[in-house]
Design a protein around this motif. Sequence first.
Motif, PDB file in Angstrom:
ATOM      1  N   ASP A   1       0.928  -1.184  -0.028  1.00  0.00           N
ATOM      2  CA  ASP A   1       0.006   0.179   0.025  1.00  0.00           C
ATOM      3  C   ASP A   1       0.957   1.192   0.133  1.00  0.00           C
ATOM      4  OD1 ASP A   1      -2.060   1.750   0.158  1.00  0.00           O
ATOM      5  OD2 ASP A   1      -2.723   1.374   2.276  1.00  0.00           O
TER       6      ASP A   1
ATOM      7  N   LEU B   1      -0.495   5.352   1.286  1.00  0.00           N
ATOM      8  CA  LEU B   1      -0.405   5.884   2.505  1.00  0.00           C
ATOM      9  C   LEU B   1       0.993   6.226   3.046  1.00  0.00           C
ATOM     10  CD1 LEU B   1      -3.037   3.579   4.731  1.00  0.00           C
ATOM     11  CD2 LEU B   1      -2.940   6.179   4.307  1.00  0.00           C
TER      12      LEU B   1
ATOM     13  N   ASN C   1       3.101   6.179  11.417  1.00  0.00           N
ATOM     14  CA  ASN C   1       2.184   5.818  10.383  1.00  0.00           C
ATOM     15  C   ASN C   1       3.071   5.229   9.039  1.00  0.00           C
ATOM     16  OD1 ASN C   1      -0.451   5.968  11.551  1.00  0.00           O
ATOM     17  ND2 ASN C   1       0.076   8.287  11.758  1.00  0.00           N
TER      18      ASN C   1
ATOM     19  N   ARG D   1       3.550   1.581   9.836  1.00  0.00           N
ATOM     20  CA  ARG D   1       2.439   1.000   9.749  1.00  0.00           C
ATOM     21  C   ARG D   1       1.876   0.789   8.321  1.00  0.00           C
ATOM     22  NH1 ARG D   1      -1.976   1.812  14.122  1.00  0.00           N
ATOM     23  NH2 ARG D   1      -0.670   1.811  16.062  1.00  0.00           N
ATOM     24  N   SER D   2       2.204   1.804   7.396  1.00  0.00           N
ATOM     25  CA  SER D   2       1.858   1.693   5.892  1.00  0.00           C
ATOM     26  C   SER D   2       2.667   0.583   5.322  1.00  0.00           C
ATOM     27  CB  SER D   2       1.696   2.917   5.282  1.00  0.00           C
ATOM     28  OG  SER D   2       3.226   3.211   5.196  1.00  0.00           O
TER      29      SER D   2
ATOM     30  N   SER E   1       1.147  -3.629   5.197  1.00  0.00           N
ATOM     31  CA  SER E   1      -0.354  -3.282   4.996  1.00  0.00           C
ATOM     32  C   SER E   1      -1.122  -4.743   5.296  1.00  0.00           C
ATOM     33  CB  SER E   1      -0.395  -3.015   3.753  1.00  0.00           C
ATOM     34  OG  SER E   1       0.160  -3.632   2.855  1.00  0.00           O
ATOM     35  N   LEU E   2      -0.532  -5.613   4.749  1.00  0.00           N
ATOM     36  CA  LEU E   2      -1.203  -7.048   4.662  1.00  0.00           C
ATOM     37  C   LEU E   2      -0.276  -8.057   4.544  1.00  0.00           C
ATOM     38  CD1 LEU E   2      -3.931  -8.522   4.776  1.00  0.00           C
ATOM     39  CD2 LEU E   2      -4.286  -8.105   2.481  1.00  0.00           C
TER      40      LEU E   2
ATOM     41  N   TYR F   1      -0.749  -9.031   9.908  1.00  0.00           N
ATOM     42  CA  TYR F   1      -1.217  -7.713   9.704  1.00  0.00           C
ATOM     43  C   TYR F   1      -2.301  -7.497   8.843  1.00  0.00           C
ATOM     44  CZ  TYR F   1       3.145  -6.105  12.366  1.00  0.00           C
ATOM     45  OH  TYR F   1       3.941  -6.126  13.572  1.00  0.00           O
ATOM     46  N   LYS F   2      -3.034  -6.695   9.292  1.00  0.00           N
ATOM     47  CA  LYS F   2      -4.131  -6.111   8.274  1.00  0.00           C
ATOM     48  C   LYS F   2      -4.028  -4.485   8.524  1.00  0.00           C
ATOM     49  CE  LYS F   2      -8.349  -6.136   6.125  1.00  0.00           C
ATOM     50  NZ  LYS F   2      -8.462  -4.713   5.953  1.00  0.00           N
ATOM     51  N   SER F   3      -3.844  -3.778   7.433  1.00  0.00           N
ATOM     52  CA  SER F   3      -3.856  -2.277   7.476  1.00  0.00           C
ATOM     53  C   SER F   3      -3.205  -1.861   8.684  1.00  0.00           C
ATOM     54  CB  SER F   3      -5.328  -1.749   7.639  1.00  0.00           C
ATOM     55  OG  SER F   3      -5.961  -2.295   6.495  1.00  0.00           O
TER      56      SER F   3
END
Length: 166
Positions: free
Chosen positions: A42, A45, A92, A95-96, A99-100, A108-110
């Motif tokens: 992703d 983001l 963030n 975290r981005s 993503s999955l 991990y999901k989002s």
Amino acid sequence: MNKFSALSVINIVTCILGIWIFLKDIYTVYTHGRNIVKAKKDTGLGIFWGISLIFWCALLWFDIKLYLSYKNNNIINNIFTSIFGIEISISNIIRSLRSLEIRENGIYKSGYFYKWDKIKSYNLTSPNTIEFKISTFFKGNSSFEFTIDEETKPKVDEVIQRNIAL
């Protein structure tokens, strides 16, 4: 003077909170096991938070230069706000990047991590797509799909069967 002191305390607490969030995200990267497969990247983001990081760094630089020129104590509050913005942007970005993905200790999901014990069930919706049903905080049910490649499918099957008891 009291207004400055109260605002400074709030800003210091906010920066400490930002450091805690940042360190927690770094800690989770190392404790959730080896990465088995990453489904999709992703980048949208990540680009947004990268631009946000550049903005906060530029603002911090400007505020520091302004403080050094004028020695105005009100600018210190802007400096703390910029530091907090930098901390949140870095958190963030981390975290981005997650993503999955399926890891040894969960999924991990989002940017959120679900340990294997939070995953209620899974089923194959197509030969390369797995649907996971998870239990959420408010005892609601949620699900998401994960598409895998043929070459990583045996490894993913092994990890899932080892960790999810149906």
